[in-house]
Design an enzyme around this catalytic site. Structure first.
Site, PDB file in Angstrom:
ATOM      1  N   CYS A 129       0.773  -1.324   0.061  1.00  0.00           N
ATOM      2  CA  CYS A 129       0.079  -0.058   0.033  1.00  0.00           C
ATOM      3  C   CYS A 129       1.015   1.126  -0.080  1.00  0.00           C
ATOM      4  O   CYS A 129       0.318   2.122  -0.830  1.00  0.00           O
ATOM      5  CB  CYS A 129      -1.049   0.049   1.179  1.00  0.00           C
ATOM      6  SG  CYS A 129      -0.172  -0.390   2.789  1.00  0.00           S
ATOM      7  N   HIS A 236      -2.923   6.237   4.904  1.00  0.00           N
ATOM      8  CA  HIS A 236      -1.685   6.223   4.870  1.00  0.00           C
ATOM      9  C   HIS A 236      -0.992   7.758   4.571  1.00  0.00           C
ATOM     10  O   HIS A 236      -1.253   8.150   3.434  1.00  0.00           O
ATOM     11  CB  HIS A 236      -0.821   5.285   4.302  1.00  0.00           C
ATOM     12  CG  HIS A 236      -0.730   4.072   4.822  1.00  0.00           C
ATOM     13  ND1 HIS A 236      -1.472   3.524   6.113  1.00  0.00           N
ATOM     14  CD2 HIS A 236      -0.321   2.787   4.455  1.00  0.00           C
ATOM     15  CE1 HIS A 236      -1.284   2.414   6.533  1.00  0.00           C
ATOM     16  NE2 HIS A 236      -0.714   1.788   5.429  1.00  0.00           N
ATOM     17  N   ASN A 309      -5.172   3.426   2.222  1.00  0.00           N
ATOM     18  CA  ASN A 309      -4.440   2.361   2.170  1.00  0.00           C
ATOM     19  C   ASN A 309      -5.084   1.156   1.910  1.00  0.00           C
ATOM     20  O   ASN A 309      -4.503   0.280   1.227  1.00  0.00           O
ATOM     21  CB  ASN A 309      -3.442   2.191   3.353  1.00  0.00           C
ATOM     22  CG  ASN A 309      -4.378   2.153   4.717  1.00  0.00           C
ATOM     23  OD1 ASN A 309      -4.976   3.130   4.982  1.00  0.00           O
ATOM     24  ND2 ASN A 309      -4.420   0.935   5.491  1.00  0.00           N
TER      25      ASN A 309
HETATM   26  O1  LIG Z   1       0.723  -2.560   7.907  1.00  0.00           O
HETATM   27  C1  LIG Z   1       0.610  -1.844   6.719  1.00  0.00           C
HETATM   28  O2  LIG Z   1       0.171  -0.581   6.857  1.00  0.00           O
HETATM   29  C2  LIG Z   1       0.921  -2.444   5.575  1.00  0.00           C
HETATM   30  C3  LIG Z   1       0.733  -3.667   5.492  1.00  0.00           C
HETATM   31  C4  LIG Z   1       0.831  -4.591   4.572  1.00  0.00           C
HETATM   32  C5  LIG Z   1       0.987  -6.203   4.752  1.00  0.00           C
HETATM   33  C6  LIG Z   1       0.603  -6.778   6.053  1.00  0.00           C
HETATM   34  C7  LIG Z   1       0.904  -7.992   6.230  1.00  0.00           C
HETATM   35  C8  LIG Z   1       1.139  -8.895   5.249  1.00  0.00           C
HETATM   36  C9  LIG Z   1       1.718  -8.379   4.063  1.00  0.00           C
HETATM   37  C10 LIG Z   1       2.396  -9.089   3.058  1.00  0.00           C
HETATM   38  O3  LIG Z   1       1.705  -9.491   1.899  1.00  0.00           O
HETATM   39  O4  LIG Z   1       3.459  -9.560   3.287  1.00  0.00           O
HETATM   40  C11 LIG Z   1       1.562  -6.849   3.901  1.00  0.00           C
HETATM   41  C12 LIG Z   1       1.815  -6.343   2.401  1.00  0.00           C
HETATM   42  O5  LIG Z   1       3.121  -6.276   2.152  1.00  0.00           O
HETATM   43  O6  LIG Z   1       0.979  -6.407   1.707  1.00  0.00           O
END
Ligand SMILES: O=C(O)C/C=C/c1cccc(C(=O)O)c1C(=O)O
Length: 331
Positions: A129, A236, A309
């Site tokens: 995001c 965000h 986000n």
């Molecule tokens: O914490 C945030 O603001 C964004 C988090 C993204 C996220 C959370 C858990 C696993 C993942 C993941 O897919 O690794 C991801 C990502 O990179 O999209």
């Protein structure tokens, strides 16, 4: 031509937003299927005023002629099931980090690198995001002024950590201890998103560094990042400092941003106009303001960039990729 579409991770925060965005954008869907873990299977979701039972995801879930599957069920589910879906002729748009840096998998923001979609071999990755909202703004500037270096500082809402993250703020404001975050988030900031790596950065910070280069197709760009969890429910914010190879005129740079796809400039500080999460939340655009020259370098600019986000940062971006696929198939 209508498509058969599956939503994997249908009951999660992003999964439910997939459903909302699919309804809003009225994709030409023939049949739609909803999948989740065994824990949530059996629950129901409503799509276009019709109720559907959520099925448990299994190896045979894609044996029914599914054209597109939108995944947001975590990296381990994507690692196992995206290749199975692809082997059955389904094109997977995966919101997890699992396949993003795989050289056979395009990493796509439709306003930035739509041309990469046609290179897919069954899986297309949705970027992180924080990366999505940044590259939407940086791409037009990179094309015109060639970016040399980026410094990212993010202020990330708790919704990025899912329902549990969201509840840590809601309950934290009532004095309850956190369950998801390692420390209280109410009235606090945590410079800790995802896990720490041997180089002292977090995975979230290295995702921004690595994904930005892949999406812009330029591995010479120097990038550093600090990602921070802040007590904001949704949306965000990012302070982005950019250094260019070429000189720029500030008014011309603002005009480039005003004309950029998916970007809305909110920059009138005399009237307290600048992007804010409470405004961006619920919208699909990427908002940019506080556009000002960085006088400390040869050719640099500071930007303040805000986006939802869960929508542009995940669900809407993935649905836009699906729209591009359908357009390609209908040519
Ligand atoms: O914490 C945030 O603001 C964004 C988090 C993204 C996220 C959370 C858990 C696993 C993942 C993941 O897919 O690794 C991801 C990502 O990179 O999209």
């Amino acid at each position: 031509k209508k498509v058969n579409l599956a939503v994997v991770g249908a009951t999660g925060m992003v999964g439910r937003t997939f459903i909302k965005v699919l309804e809003e954008r009225n994709l030409p869907i023939d049949n739609i299927y909803f999948f989740s873990s065994s824990r949530s299977a059996g629950s129901t979701v409503t799509f276009n005023n019709k109720e559907y039972v959520v099925e448990e995801l299994t190896e045979t879930s894609f044996d029914r002629g599914i054209d597109i599957a939108l995944f947001s069920a975590g990296a381990s589910v994507s690692e196992k099931f995206a290749p199975i879906a692809a082997s059955k002729g389904c094109v997977v748009v995966d919101n997890s980090s699992c396949w993003r840096m795989n050289e056979k998998v395009p990493l796509v923001v439709p306003e930035v690198n739509p041309q990469d979609i046609s290179c897919h071999q069954g899986i297309i990755a949705n970027p992180n995001c924080s990366t999505i909202q940044a590259v939407v703004v940086l791409k037009p500037l990179h094309d015109k002024y060639k970016i040399k270096r980026i410094v990212y500082s993010t202020y990330q809402a708790v919704s990025g950590a899912g329902h549990n993250g969201y509840m840590d703020l809601e309950n934290g404001l009532k004095g309850e201890p956190p369950k998801k975050f390692p420390h209280p988030i109410a009235g606090n900031c945590l410079p800790h998103i995802d896990s720490f790596l041997p180089n002292g950065y977090t995975k979230e910070e290295m995702k921004m560094v690595n994904e930005t280069r892949k999406i812009l197709g330029d591995y010479s760009i120097r990038i550093t990042a600090t990602t921070v969890r802040v007590p904001v429910f949704n949306g965000h914010s990012e302070s982005i400092n950019v250094e260019f190879e070429k000189q720029f005129d500030l008014e011309e740079l603002k005009e480039v941003l005003r004309n950029a796809p998916g970007v809305v400039v909110q920059d009138d500080v005399a009237n307290n106009v600048y992007p804010m999460p409470i405004y961006a939340s619920g919208r699909d655009e990427t908002f940019v303001g506080r556009i000002r020259r960085d006088e400390s370098v040869e050719s640099g600019v500071n930007l303040w960039v805000v986006a939802d986000n869960i929508r542009k940062g995940a669900a809407t971006n993935a649905v836009q990729i699906a729209e591009e696929l359908i357009k390609m198939w209908n040519k």
